[in-house]
Design a protein around this motif. Structure first.
Motif, mmCIF file in Angstrom:
data_model
loop_
_atom_site.group_PDB
_atom_site.id
_atom_site.type_symbol
_atom_site.label_atom_id
_atom_site.label_comp_id
_atom_site.label_asym_id
_atom_site.label_seq_id
_atom_site.Cartn_x
_atom_site.Cartn_y
_atom_site.Cartn_z
ATOM 1 N N LEU A 204 15.773 15.995 0.904
ATOM 2 C CA LEU A 204 16.682 17.124 1.059
ATOM 3 C C LEU A 204 17.545 17.262 -0.193
ATOM 4 O O LEU A 204 17.859 16.280 -0.877
ATOM 5 C CB LEU A 204 17.568 16.909 2.291
ATOM 6 N N ALA A 205 17.920 18.499 -0.457
ATOM 7 C CA ALA A 205 18.752 18.764 -1.641
ATOM 8 C C ALA A 205 20.095 18.043 -1.506
ATOM 9 O O ALA A 205 20.672 17.973 -0.418
ATOM 10 C CB ALA A 205 18.966 20.266 -1.787
ATOM 11 N N ALA A 206 20.581 17.489 -2.618
ATOM 12 C CA ALA A 206 21.857 16.774 -2.600
ATOM 13 C C ALA A 206 22.568 16.947 -3.941
ATOM 14 O O ALA A 206 21.928 17.091 -4.987
ATOM 15 C CB ALA A 206 21.632 15.298 -2.308
ATOM 16 N N ILE A 207 23.881 16.955 -3.889
ATOM 17 C CA ILE A 207 24.686 17.038 -5.113
ATOM 18 C C ILE A 207 24.993 15.617 -5.578
ATOM 19 O O ILE A 207 25.567 14.813 -4.825
ATOM 20 C CB ILE A 207 25.998 17.809 -4.858
ATOM 21 N N THR A 208 24.593 15.298 -6.797
ATOM 22 C CA THR A 208 24.827 13.947 -7.339
ATOM 23 C C THR A 208 25.759 13.952 -8.547
ATOM 24 O O THR A 208 26.202 12.885 -8.972
ATOM 25 C CB THR A 208 23.484 13.317 -7.742
ATOM 26 N N ASP A 209 26.061 15.130 -9.077
ATOM 27 C CA ASP A 209 26.951 15.236 -10.240
ATOM 28 C C ASP A 209 28.404 15.324 -9.747
ATOM 29 O O ASP A 209 28.747 16.233 -8.983
ATOM 30 C CB ASP A 209 26.590 16.486 -11.049
ATOM 31 N N PRO A 210 29.278 14.404 -10.166
ATOM 32 C CA PRO A 210 30.683 14.431 -9.718
ATOM 33 C C PRO A 210 31.365 15.770 -9.961
ATOM 34 O O PRO A 210 32.162 16.226 -9.124
ATOM 35 C CB PRO A 210 31.339 13.315 -10.534
ATOM 36 N N ALA A 211 31.048 16.418 -11.075
ATOM 37 C CA ALA A 211 31.669 17.711 -11.373
ATOM 38 C C ALA A 211 31.253 18.755 -10.333
ATOM 39 O O ALA A 211 32.072 19.582 -9.905
ATOM 40 C CB ALA A 211 31.273 18.170 -12.776
ATOM 41 N N GLU A 212 29.997 18.707 -9.926
ATOM 42 C CA GLU A 212 29.512 19.649 -8.913
ATOM 43 C C GLU A 212 30.169 19.374 -7.561
ATOM 44 O O GLU A 212 30.457 20.296 -6.802
ATOM 45 C CB GLU A 212 27.991 19.541 -8.781
ATOM 46 N N VAL A 213 30.404 18.078 -7.285
ATOM 47 C CA VAL A 213 31.086 17.722 -6.038
ATOM 48 C C VAL A 213 32.489 18.322 -6.031
ATOM 49 O O VAL A 213 32.964 18.862 -5.009
ATOM 50 C CB VAL A 213 31.156 16.196 -5.851
ATOM 51 N N GLY A 214 33.161 18.273 -7.180
ATOM 52 C CA GLY A 214 34.498 18.846 -7.285
ATOM 53 C C GLY A 214 34.489 20.341 -7.018
ATOM 54 O O GLY A 214 35.356 20.860 -6.312
ATOM 55 N N ARG A 215 33.520 21.030 -7.583
ATOM 56 C CA ARG A 215 33.425 22.475 -7.360
ATOM 57 C C ARG A 215 33.159 22.786 -5.879
ATOM 58 O O ARG A 215 33.665 23.762 -5.343
ATOM 59 C CB ARG A 215 32.335 23.066 -8.241
ATOM 60 N N LEU A 216 32.334 21.921 -5.221
ATOM 61 C CA LEU A 216 32.053 22.130 -3.797
ATOM 62 C C LEU A 216 33.334 21.968 -2.980
ATOM 63 O O LEU A 216 33.616 22.779 -2.092
ATOM 64 C CB LEU A 216 30.998 21.118 -3.312
ATOM 65 N N MET A 217 34.131 20.942 -3.300
ATOM 66 C CA MET A 217 35.367 20.709 -2.561
ATOM 67 C C MET A 217 36.326 21.885 -2.742
ATOM 68 O O MET A 217 37.016 22.303 -1.793
ATOM 69 C CB MET A 217 36.032 19.411 -3.022
ATOM 70 N N ALA A 218 36.370 22.434 -3.948
ATOM 71 C CA ALA A 218 37.230 23.597 -4.207
ATOM 72 C C ALA A 218 36.750 24.802 -3.416
ATOM 73 O O ALA A 218 37.563 25.586 -2.893
ATOM 74 C CB ALA A 218 37.239 23.909 -5.708
ATOM 75 N N ALA A 219 35.438 24.953 -3.332
ATOM 76 C CA ALA A 219 34.886 26.076 -2.583
ATOM 77 C C ALA A 219 35.198 25.944 -1.094
ATOM 78 O O ALA A 219 35.512 26.926 -0.422
ATOM 79 C CB ALA A 219 33.376 26.153 -2.796
ATOM 80 N N LEU A 220 35.162 24.707 -0.588
ATOM 81 C CA LEU A 220 35.502 24.489 0.818
ATOM 82 C C LEU A 220 36.966 24.819 1.078
ATOM 83 O O LEU A 220 37.315 25.373 2.115
ATOM 84 C CB LEU A 220 35.207 23.035 1.215
ATOM 85 N N GLU A 221 37.797 24.466 0.116
ATOM 86 C CA GLU A 221 39.241 24.696 0.270
ATOM 87 C C GLU A 221 39.557 26.192 0.301
ATOM 88 O O GLU A 221 40.483 26.638 0.994
ATOM 89 C CB GLU A 221 39.997 24.013 -0.878
ATOM 90 N N SER A 222 38.810 26.969 -0.447
ATOM 91 C CA SER A 222 39.084 28.410 -0.530
ATOM 92 C C SER A 222 38.298 29.219 0.501
ATOM 93 O O SER A 222 38.322 30.446 0.468
ATOM 94 C CB SER A 222 38.747 28.913 -1.940
#
Length: 255
Positions: A204-222
């Motif tokens: 399954l697709a997964a995010i492994t880049d820390p920078a991408e994880v940060g962008r995902l968390m920001a997207a969840l917050e907004s």
């Protein structure tokens, strides 16, 4: 005079049932409704019973004579051919009760009722499409590993290796259930280890880049959706649980 097909075809019904004799005990009875029934008359142990041999033309003259000759052999040995016929029918009924399809239906009712609809649907499809058409009428105790393998090879030929492995697992469950209820001695799928093409693993697709994880968390917050979904999205990366577990989460499970 022996009967002929021509003579039998022109026999007409009368007010009462009547009999036309062939030879060696074979006769045909014609009812007032026009039905024509074969009977074999014989003498055994001082009695003169009759044995029904079927309806004409479902049972043609030639076949009726074959059935009569077979019955005569039993009479010559002092055996009532009607007893032989009853034993055959009982044996056929028993074989039908112990068929793969019958046991699979029993397994499905006993083991799948409490599972999800999707699980039941997958099992039902595997049985109705991939197993029962080829194994359904076979006595489950007589099904061999090569027979099961042929079913699985048909699935593989469709290019669905993963499905072949899943169907093998379902077949194994049916066989093991048959062993448990005393209708089979073993599970023939155990002899098929390594016989199937290995299923291709799909990650399954997964995010492994820390920078991408940060962008995902920001997207969840907004996220601007409903409060319930927003709360679920924020909890998900904190709890690392499955979505189903998250949806059914209770306050008693929160520390």
């Amino acid at each position: 005079m022996p009967l002929s097909d021509t003579k039998i075809r022109v026999l007409k019904p009368r007010d009462r049932k009547y009999i036309e004799v062939d030879e060696k005990g074979l006769a045909i009875g014609v009812t007032p409704t026009g039905a024509k029934r074969w009977v074999f008359r014989f003498r055994l142990h001082g009695k003169r019973p009759e044995m029904a041999l079927g309806l004409y033309p479902d049972v043609p003259l030639k076949r009726a004579r074959e059935l009569r000759d077979e019955a005569r052999k039993y009479v010559a040995e002092g055996i009532d051919p009607r007893d032989v016929e009853r034993a055959r029918k009982e044996s056929a009924l028993e074989a039908n009760r112990n068929s793969f399809a019958a046991v699979a239906e029993e397994w499905f009712a006993a083991k799948m009722a409490h599972l999800s609809k999707s699980s039941r649907d997958r099992a039902h499809l595997a049985l109705s499409r991939d197993l029962n058409p080829y194994l359904g009428k076979r006595p489950i105790s007589e099904v061999t590993p090569p027979e099961v393998l042929r079913c699985l090879r048909r699935i593989e030929s469709r290019g669905t290796q993963g499905t072949a492995h899943r169907v093998k697992q379902i077949a194994s469950q049916v066989f093991r259930f048959a062993v448990a209820i005393g209708k089979a001695d073993r599970d023939p799928t155990t002899d098929l280890s390594g016989a199937l093409t290995p299923a291709k693993k799909k990650h399954l697709a997964a995010i492994t880049d820390p920078a991408e994880v940060g962008r995902l968390m920001a997207a969840l917050e907004s996220y601007q959706g409903t409060a319930v979904v927003k709360a679920a999205l924020k909890l998900s990366p904190l709890l690392f649980c499955r979505t189903g577990e998250l949806r059914k989460l209770e306050w008693s499970e929160i520390n």
